[in-house]
Design a protein around this motif. Structure first.
Motif, short mmCIF file in Angstrom:
data_model
loop_
_atom_site.label_atom_id
_atom_site.label_comp_id
_atom_site.label_asym_id
_atom_site.label_seq_id
_atom_site.Cartn_x
_atom_site.Cartn_y
_atom_site.Cartn_z
N GLN A 1 0.79 -1.08 0.08
CA GLN A 1 0.05 0.02 0.03
C GLN A 1 0.86 1.26 0.07
O GLN A 1 1.92 1.12 0.94
CB GLN A 1 -1.08 -0.02 1.16
N ALA B 1 1.02 5.66 -0.63
CA ALA B 1 0.19 7.00 -0.80
C ALA B 1 1.14 8.08 -1.22
O ALA B 1 2.37 8.06 -0.55
CB ALA B 1 -0.48 7.39 0.48
N THR C 1 -4.58 13.08 -1.99
CA THR C 1 -3.67 12.09 -1.65
C THR C 1 -4.17 10.96 -2.73
O THR C 1 -4.94 10.64 -2.72
CB THR C 1 -3.78 11.59 -0.53
N LYS D 1 -3.47 7.16 -3.75
CA LYS D 1 -3.38 6.22 -2.82
C LYS D 1 -3.53 5.01 -3.80
O LYS D 1 -4.27 4.84 -4.77
CB LYS D 1 -4.53 5.98 -1.61
#
Length: 134
Positions: free
Chosen positions: A112, A114, A123, A125
């Protein structure tokens, strides 16, 4: 009264012209996507993983994004609590972001990430799945 009507019509016309020509489209976080450069990574410590940040509207990579959150876990294998460290590394290719990690077990690893993209208020992501192989 005649002069007032004239100015009102001009103001109305100017407003109509502005609203019809001032169509600005803004990018959103959904216009970007992280993609794995390579999905099969050798299992073990000190392994390099890389992702591309793509502007989906143009298909081009996005250089100079600021990566501020990363997480690597084994969620694809049903072990989300099994995490490992992710350290930033260098990449010679603009728009490709490299990291060093320890893929301690074979199998699927979810990455993951960001980032902040210049000029983008939201943002960006994303999630990328890598497979640790022997």
């Amino acid at each position: 009264m005649k002069q007032t009507t004239f100015y009102a019509r001009i103001a109305l016309l100017a407003g109509a012209m502005l609203s019809s020509t001032a169509t600005v489209s803004f990018a959103g976080a959904q216009d970007y996507e992280f993609q794995a450069v390579r999905t099969d990574i050798k299992q073990g410590a000190g392994q390099s993983v890389s992702v591309r940040l793509i502007d989906k509207r143009t298909g081009k990579t996005v250089p100079d994004a600021v990566i501020f959150t990363t997480r690597m876990d084994m969620a694809p294998e049903g072990m989300e609590m099994m995490t490992t460290t992710v350290d930033p590394s260098t990449s010679a290719e603009p728009g490709v972001y490299a990291f060093t990690t320890n893929l301690s077990m074979e199998g699927g690893w979810r990455f993951q990430v960001a980032a902040k993209v210049q000029g983008e208020p939201e943002t960006v992501k994303g999630e990328v799945v890598f497979k640790a192989v022997p």
